[in-house]
Design an enzyme around this catalytic site. Sequence first.
Site: not given
Length: 582
Positions: A313, A488-490
């Site tokens: 992330d 919010f980039h998993p």
Amino acid sequence: MPRDAFDYIIVGAGSAGCLLANRLSKDSSKRVLLLEAGQKDNYPWIHIPVGYLYCIGNPRTDWLYQTEPEAGLNGRSLRYPRGKTLGGCSSINGMIYMRGQARDYDHWAELTGDDAWNWENSLPDFKAHEDHYRLDNGATPEARNGDRFAQLHGNGGEWRVEKQRLSWEILEAFAEAAGEAGFERTEDFNTGDNAGVGYFEVNQRSGWRWNTSKAFLRPIRDRSNLTVWTGAQVERLVFESTGEGGTRCVGAVVRRGGDAATVRANNEVVLCAGAIGSPQILQLSGVGPAALLKAQGIEVVRDAPGVGENLQDHLQIRAVFKVQGVKTLNVLTSSLFGKAKIGLEYMLRRSGPMSMSPSQLGAFTRSDLSHPHANLEYHVQPLSLDAFGEGLHKFPAFTASVCNLNPTSRGSVHIRSNRCDDPPLIAPNYLSTDEDRREAAASLRQVREIVAQPALAKYQPEEWRPGVQYQTDEELTKLAGDIASTIFHPVGTVKMGRDDDPFAVLDTRLRVRGIAGLRVVDASIMPTITSGNTNAPTLMIAEKAARWIIADGLRHSDDSANENNRANSAADSRRAQETQAP
């Protein structure tokens, strides 16, 4: 709920799922079922760009996940939003259109041994659904052939990309300061080399959010072969033995309106539930690390140690600077009159603060000259607050958030029980490596360097967070743990890879190894995180996967037809022999 069979079952109507439903249902002979655990995207705040403030942390549109307490964040737990509605995360995200860097995809090709994933072969899949505003001029295809921009971008697809409809003096001053610090100015972050400073382009149409439900589902709502179920949560996948030790995924158990039913897929089940949902569903279904599954009382269908591992992330470190003599959103929203003015501007023109994405100005650069490519990304905003979801400060200020594009820390997603209602344990493991901690300190120093440039001097910027009293690497790293948050980039939790990689759950066509009829298509398949926001890469992945699924479906149909022909021929032969018998 009908219990009949479909050709394809797609689990998750987010970015990848909506595109796949569009592509797979184009063949009217194929029945497609699209399952979404959330509701329809008819909540008004989904469609007003600033509405993400009312969608994140809202059970109407968000799964409401939380991370486990993180040692790298000094024991803090973070809110971990994931979209729970038609359109998925594209209905609540920052709307930024960002492909990443060419090197990301060339690296995937190197890691997987498959050139289908390199930049040259991925660019057509970005362009296939793109509708870029700069190509709206009606130029002929012949004229566009000589246009470098047209060679890199598409027009006429479903996925709208537009310029932001706003202007902020403080953002332009930051861009000028970045130029004085050595950043180049760029008009296009999506050429394969996103180095430079400029304004993000956004997925909007005329000031409204453009989510994947609008883009890919609404135009095909009349297709009789496409069925969309909302409020439909998958409890587990269904498997059958194919003989000789083989296993095939044949459907899913779906709970809807309090009832559970099994739906079956003749061709494939495609998981598009995202980097959190997809590994959770696989583990609940018996596909994952054997020890974890047994501990939760789940029968092991396939021991796949990589399911739920490799979580990556982007962690943003938010530096806040008070300013003077310039408007920021903090000031504009400090009165009822200011708020009314903002609302009126949006109502009349679809512009202004209500049309804003969470970040407006972007920049990509190197933390130091040892890096051959940009390894930092900035999200710059004309506002400040203590934490996402809280109120704006009462003083004028701007925020410069910076993140390490290529973190070396790796986390995990593990089920905590055998119930689909229980959220999984999410442990990103932020700042767990020496390299990531060094980059955190270096990035904060670089922010200070930019803000110290002459272009910002007239606004008298004053570092409010983290604070000039913190100077050593040790102090800055600890402060990063105190103030950093996810963007919010998993990604990466069901990664693809080579056959000899025991943690590669998928082959390079995104099929689950050892299980027929099951594929994963979402951000979880990424072996490494892309150098930027992850929504556009997820759509590219889905575009590529759609072709492979359709091609495999044609072969499956041919094989079935051949099998039927062989059976019919054998039956005809038996009848002929019986007729001729004395």
